[in-house]
Design a protein around this motif. Structure first.
Motif, PDB file in Angstrom:
ATOM      1  N   PRO A 190       0.836  -1.206   0.000  1.00 55.20           N
ATOM      2  CA  PRO A 190       0.000   0.000   0.000  1.00 55.20           C
ATOM      3  C   PRO A 190       0.870   1.254   0.000  1.00 55.20           C
ATOM      4  O   PRO A 190       1.699   1.448   0.899  1.00 55.20           O
ATOM      5  CB  PRO A 190      -0.809  -0.132   1.295  1.00 55.20           C
ATOM      6  CG  PRO A 190       0.012  -1.034   2.172  1.00 55.20           C
ATOM      7  CD  PRO A 190       0.712  -1.982   1.254  1.00 55.20           C
ATOM      8  N   VAL A 191       0.694   2.082  -1.003  1.00 53.94           N
ATOM      9  CA  VAL A 191       1.583   3.229  -1.201  1.00 53.94           C
ATOM     10  C   VAL A 191       1.479   4.225  -0.049  1.00 53.94           C
ATOM     11  O   VAL A 191       2.501   4.660   0.515  1.00 53.94           O
ATOM     12  CB  VAL A 191       1.262   3.927  -2.541  1.00 53.94           C
ATOM     13  CG1 VAL A 191       2.081   5.219  -2.681  1.00 53.94           C
ATOM     14  CG2 VAL A 191       1.541   2.994  -3.702  1.00 53.94           C
ATOM     15  N   GLU A 192       0.268   4.594   0.329  1.00 57.99           N
ATOM     16  CA  GLU A 192       0.077   5.605   1.376  1.00 57.99           C
ATOM     17  C   GLU A 192       0.696   5.165   2.694  1.00 57.99           C
ATOM     18  O   GLU A 192       1.410   5.938   3.353  1.00 57.99           O
ATOM     19  CB  GLU A 192      -1.413   5.885   1.546  1.00 57.99           C
ATOM     20  CG  GLU A 192      -1.713   6.979   2.556  1.00 57.99           C
ATOM     21  CD  GLU A 192      -3.195   7.280   2.654  1.00 57.99           C
ATOM     22  OE1 GLU A 192      -3.601   7.858   3.688  1.00 57.99           O
ATOM     23  OE2 GLU A 192      -3.952   6.944   1.735  1.00 57.99           O
ATOM     24  N   GLU A 193       0.444   3.921   3.088  1.00 50.16           N
ATOM     25  CA  GLU A 193       0.964   3.421   4.362  1.00 50.16           C
ATOM     26  C   GLU A 193       2.491   3.301   4.331  1.00 50.16           C
ATOM     27  O   GLU A 193       3.160   3.624   5.314  1.00 50.16           O
ATOM     28  CB  GLU A 193       0.340   2.062   4.686  1.00 50.16           C
ATOM     29  CG  GLU A 193      -1.108   2.118   5.135  1.00 50.16           C
ATOM     30  CD  GLU A 193      -2.099   2.224   3.986  1.00 50.16           C
ATOM     31  OE1 GLU A 193      -1.647   2.319   2.812  1.00 50.16           O
ATOM     32  OE2 GLU A 193      -3.314   2.213   4.254  1.00 50.16           O
ATOM     33  N   THR A 194       3.030   2.849   3.215  1.00 54.05           N
ATOM     34  CA  THR A 194       4.479   2.700   3.112  1.00 54.05           C
ATOM     35  C   THR A 194       5.177   4.053   3.182  1.00 54.05           C
ATOM     36  O   THR A 194       6.173   4.223   3.910  1.00 54.05           O
ATOM     37  CB  THR A 194       4.855   1.980   1.802  1.00 54.05           C
ATOM     38  OG1 THR A 194       4.219   0.691   1.771  1.00 54.05           O
ATOM     39  CG2 THR A 194       6.358   1.790   1.697  1.00 54.05           C
ATOM     40  N   LEU A 195       4.668   5.033   2.458  1.00 56.60           N
ATOM     41  CA  LEU A 195       5.258   6.374   2.497  1.00 56.60           C
ATOM     42  C   LEU A 195       5.166   6.964   3.900  1.00 56.60           C
ATOM     43  O   LEU A 195       6.123   7.589   4.391  1.00 56.60           O
ATOM     44  CB  LEU A 195       4.554   7.281   1.489  1.00 56.60           C
ATOM     45  CG  LEU A 195       4.814   6.982   0.006  1.00 56.60           C
ATOM     46  CD1 LEU A 195       3.950   7.884  -0.870  1.00 56.60           C
ATOM     47  CD2 LEU A 195       6.289   7.157  -0.340  1.00 56.60           C
ATOM     48  N   ALA A 196       4.028   6.753   4.554  1.00 52.16           N
ATOM     49  CA  ALA A 196       3.847   7.288   5.908  1.00 52.16           C
ATOM     50  C   ALA A 196       4.814   6.631   6.889  1.00 52.16           C
ATOM     51  O   ALA A 196       5.349   7.295   7.793  1.00 52.16           O
ATOM     52  CB  ALA A 196       2.408   7.074   6.366  1.00 52.16           C
TER      53      ALA A 196
END
Length: 248
Positions: A176-182
């Motif tokens: 998951p892009v959002e969770e990984t970036l966060a």
């Protein structure tokens, strides 16, 4: 450093001196609640065929096999309760000592322990619920089980009729892009990064401690076994998670 009095004292000092702590948890904290390590011999991955994401989306038979494993896993999760390690992290989050909890676990025990959902980044998802792959509508696991048992077919969305999938990152599925970036942003912005119960062998989670260390944070690793990053840590404690965290 082993789980000596010196190691525990150094750990306590680092926690007390931190202004912005980030905690990463892995399977080790959950095994102490009775949830088996799915990768270990005799674990769930040796009992069922592991279905990759592309197979799941393409084949009704593959979806049925995957859901059979999910329901078995849900039965295991339902027997588990948070332990002293989960409770200590909840205490840190609620007191403001820990700004972010990043977890590789999919069992929901951190939420069950009382850690606010907004403080948790679940980088591998959560096995306690599912979503439609088309419209995103959330479905509860009990609802999915009832539908499969009633129809004999893999669950489909009650709103649009499309494929429903457990909210867990599958093999072959993008992180998951959002969770990984966060998670990486949290690692870069903390002054103390604590890795708890994780082998630090699964990426990208395994990259987070190094990211924090390179940004100037202190690094603590608490795990029963050695990890590839032990030599970079300021404090390493090889012991049970609940015993260590519960004693702080």
């Amino acid at each position: 450093m082993s789980a000596s009095n010196t190691g525990i004292a150094a750990l306590a000092d680092m926690v007390a001196g931190a202004r912005n702590m980030v905690v990463l948890t892995g399977a080790g904290i959950s095994t102490e609640s009775g949830i088996p390590d799915f990768r270990s011999p005799g674990g769930i991955w040796s009992k069922f065929t592991i279905i990759e994401h592309a197979e799941f989306m393409a084949s009704q038979d593959a979806r049925l096999e995957d859901w059979r494993r999910r329901f078995f896993m849900e039965d295991q999760l339902g027997k588990a309760a948070p332990n002293a390690g989960h409770e200590k992290i909840t205490e840190w989050v609620k007191s403001g000592a820990c700004s972010t909890l990043i977890t590789q676990n999919i069992d929901g025990l951190h939420q069950q322990a009382g850690t606010p959902a907004e403080a948790i980044i679940e980088i591998h998802g959560n096995a306690r619920h599912a979503s439609c792959t088309k419209c995103g509508l959330r479905h509860e696991i009990a609802e999915c089980r009832e539908q499969l048992e009633r129809t004999g077919k893999a669950p489909c969305c009650r709103q649009c009729g499309q494929i429903v999938k457990s909210d867990v990152v599958m093999f072959g599925e993008a992180m998951p892009v959002e969770e990984t970036l966060a998670a990486f942003e949290a690692a870069r912005s903390c002054d103390l990064f604590m890795a708890v119960g994780t082998s630090l062998a699964v990426h990208p989670a395994a990259d987070l401690p190094a990211e924090a260390k390179q940004a100037g944070a202190g690094l603590v690793i608490i795990n029963r076994e050695e990890t590839p990053l032990d030599r970079y840590a300021d404090v390493v404690v090889h012991a049970g998670i609940g015993d260590v965290l519960g004693g702080l």
